[in-house]
Design a protein around this motif. Structure first.
Motif, PDB file in Angstrom:
ATOM      1  N   UNK A   4       0.860  -1.181   0.000  1.00  0.00           N
ATOM      2  CA  UNK A   4       0.000   0.000   0.000  1.00  0.00           C
ATOM      3  C   UNK A   4       0.898   1.233   0.000  1.00  0.00           C
ATOM      4  N   UNK A   5       0.801   2.023  -1.055  1.00  0.00           N
ATOM      5  CA  UNK A   5       1.625   3.222  -1.190  1.00  0.00           C
ATOM      6  C   UNK A   5       0.775   4.459  -0.929  1.00  0.00           C
ATOM      7  N   UNK A   6       1.159   5.224   0.061  1.00  0.00           N
ATOM      8  CA  UNK A   6       0.468   6.467   0.391  1.00  0.00           C
ATOM      9  C   UNK A   6       1.242   7.612  -0.253  1.00  0.00           C
ATOM     10  N   UNK A   7       0.585   8.321  -1.152  1.00  0.00           N
ATOM     11  CA  UNK A   7       1.265   9.296  -1.997  1.00  0.00           C
ATOM     12  C   UNK A   7       0.814  10.706  -1.625  1.00  0.00           C
ATOM     13  N   UNK A  10       0.286  17.092  -2.188  1.00  0.00           N
ATOM     14  CA  UNK A  10       0.228  18.533  -1.964  1.00  0.00           C
ATOM     15  C   UNK A  10      -1.201  19.001  -1.819  1.00  0.00           C
ATOM     16  N   UNK A  11      -1.529  20.124  -2.431  1.00  0.00           N
ATOM     17  CA  UNK A  11      -2.864  20.695  -2.280  1.00  0.00           C
ATOM     18  C   UNK A  11      -3.780  20.350  -3.444  1.00  0.00           C
ATOM     19  N   UNK A  12      -3.407  19.355  -4.234  1.00  0.00           N
ATOM     20  CA  UNK A  12      -4.248  18.947  -5.344  1.00  0.00           C
ATOM     21  C   UNK A  12      -3.860  19.539  -6.675  1.00  0.00           C
ATOM     22  N   UNK A  33      -9.761   6.211  -4.549  1.00  0.00           N
ATOM     23  CA  UNK A  33     -10.159   7.613  -4.471  1.00  0.00           C
ATOM     24  C   UNK A  33     -11.374   7.715  -3.557  1.00  0.00           C
ATOM     25  N   UNK A  34     -11.242   8.365  -2.400  1.00  0.00           N
ATOM     26  CA  UNK A  34     -12.393   8.531  -1.503  1.00  0.00           C
ATOM     27  C   UNK A  34     -13.285   9.674  -1.949  1.00  0.00           C
ATOM     28  N   UNK A  35     -14.573   9.506  -1.713  1.00  0.00           N
ATOM     29  CA  UNK A  35     -15.553  10.574  -1.955  1.00  0.00           C
ATOM     30  C   UNK A  35     -16.114  11.000  -0.601  1.00  0.00           C
ATOM     31  N   UNK A  36     -16.089  12.309  -0.354  1.00  0.00           N
ATOM     32  CA  UNK A  36     -16.584  12.829   0.915  1.00  0.00           C
ATOM     33  C   UNK A  36     -17.769  13.735   0.661  1.00  0.00           C
ATOM     34  N   UNK A  37     -18.869  13.472   1.364  1.00  0.00           N
ATOM     35  CA  UNK A  37     -20.094  14.239   1.166  1.00  0.00           C
ATOM     36  C   UNK A  37     -19.846  15.726   1.426  1.00  0.00           C
ATOM     37  N   UNK A  38     -20.270  16.547   0.463  1.00  0.00           N
ATOM     38  CA  UNK A  38     -20.101  17.986   0.589  1.00  0.00           C
ATOM     39  C   UNK A  38     -18.756  18.498   0.104  1.00  0.00           C
ATOM     40  N   UNK A 106      -2.468   2.112  -4.370  1.00  0.00           N
ATOM     41  CA  UNK A 106      -2.037   3.466  -4.006  1.00  0.00           C
ATOM     42  C   UNK A 106      -3.221   4.285  -3.536  1.00  0.00           C
ATOM     43  N   UNK A 107      -2.957   5.206  -2.640  1.00  0.00           N
ATOM     44  CA  UNK A 107      -3.970   6.124  -2.154  1.00  0.00           C
ATOM     45  C   UNK A 107      -3.371   7.520  -2.091  1.00  0.00           C
ATOM     46  N   UNK A 108      -4.092   8.482  -2.665  1.00  0.00           N
ATOM     47  CA  UNK A 108      -3.601   9.853  -2.739  1.00  0.00           C
ATOM     48  C   UNK A 108      -3.965  10.603  -1.462  1.00  0.00           C
ATOM     49  N   UNK A 109      -2.964  11.222  -0.843  1.00  0.00           N
ATOM     50  CA  UNK A 109      -3.134  11.882   0.451  1.00  0.00           C
ATOM     51  C   UNK A 109      -2.873  13.373   0.289  1.00  0.00           C
ATOM     52  N   UNK A 110      -3.783  14.195   0.821  1.00  0.00           N
ATOM     53  CA  UNK A 110      -3.568  15.643   0.771  1.00  0.00           C
ATOM     54  C   UNK A 110      -2.308  16.006   1.550  1.00  0.00           C
ATOM     55  N   UNK A 111      -1.564  16.961   1.034  1.00  0.00           N
ATOM     56  CA  UNK A 111      -0.356  17.410   1.733  1.00  0.00           C
ATOM     57  C   UNK A 111       0.661  16.288   1.827  1.00  0.00           C
ATOM     58  N   UNK A 112       1.118  16.013   3.032  1.00  0.00           N
ATOM     59  CA  UNK A 112       2.075  14.949   3.286  1.00  0.00           C
ATOM     60  C   UNK A 112       1.491  14.008   4.335  1.00  0.00           C
ATOM     61  N   UNK A 113       1.635  12.687   4.155  1.00  0.00           N
ATOM     62  CA  UNK A 113       1.020  11.741   5.109  1.00  0.00           C
ATOM     63  C   UNK A 113       1.516  11.864   6.544  1.00  0.00           C
TER      64      UNK A 113
END
Length: 247
Positions: A4-7, A10-12, A33-38, A106-113
């Motif tokens: 599992x690679x956490x990548x 940054x800010x997108x 890719x997670x989906x968050x309501x709102x 892989x999972x894309x992470x905002x900023x740095x994990x």
């Protein structure tokens, strides 16, 4: 064994991805890719990144709805633990549902994990435990200081990274003149005696929607509050961060 690679992304902004991140995305069998309501825009940004940098036709993408935190549980830590368990379960389901090879996910992470992010803690809950790799990313702190052309520390001086809740409950951190405040949904800087404090504030830093304001805290607080409220109403969500400096 599953890797599992956490990548960190940054800010997108796709320009924030490192070459290491791009290689890892193209090496993955499956990207979650997670989906968050709102906050549909956040999933859109992840999709945009994948569309721009992935050239491997064998890389698949799976989307899932992110569980919401149960606010009925009175204990804050228990709420977070239960929420992380629920997210780990959804990850497991999404991986298991993929029909192709899943040696590398892989999972894309905002900023740095590593910075105020729980992805690593959630990954540790998976069973069987995968091999975890981390690709560092640009943090919102770096994006904030770059947007303001500002040095994070003064010469030879320490600084503190804290949260809005701790700033509200404990005041300006002791022993430092500079602090960076994250995860502040209530503008906790309003709780400080503003005299002698300068603020560098930013919302959506590094994104096309970036907004920055700076000035003496005593003077600029009303403008930040109004700007923040208008931006949140316009986008439906907001991610902001600020640096405070005394003296």
């Amino acid at each position: 064994m599953l890797t599992l690679t956490l990548i960190g992304i940054g800010t997108g902004n796709p320009d924030h991805l490192t070459l290491q991140a791009i290689k890892a995305l193209n090496a993955a069998d499956l990207i979650l890719i997670p989906r968050k309501q709102g906050k549909e825009d956040l999933a859109d940004l992840r999709r945009t990144i994948c569309a721009e940098v992935i050239s491997n036709p064998a890389t698949a993408i799976a989307e899932f709805d992110l569980p919401t935190r149960d606010l009925a549980t009175p204990d804050y830590r228990q709420r977070v633990d239960d929420w992380h368990d629920a997210i780990a379960a959804v990850w497991t389901q999404a991986i298991a549902a993929h029909q192709g090879p899943t040696t590398k996910v892989a999972l894309l992470v905002w900023g740095d994990p590593s910075l105020y992010d729980s992805t690593l803690r959630i990954a540790a809950r998976l069973s069987p435990a995968p091999h975890i790799e981390v690709i560092p990313g640009i943090t919102s702190i770096q994006a904030l200081t770059a947007a303001h052309a500002l040095t994070l520390n003064e010469i030879g001086a320490p600084f503190t990274i804290t949260t809005g809740r701790r700033l509200r409950d404990e005041g300006f951190p002791q022993g430092v003149d500079t602090c960076v405040v994250m995860l502040d949904g209530e503008c906790a800087f309003q709780s400080l005696a503003p005299e002698g404090i300068q603020i560098w504030w930013g919302a959506y830093v590094g994104m096309a929607e970036q907004i920055t304001l700076t000035g003496p805290l005593a003077e600029i607080t009303p403008q930040i509050l109004q700007t923040r409220a208008e931006a949140r109403a316009r986008h439906g969500w907001i991610m902001d961060i600020y640096l405070l400096r005394r003296g």
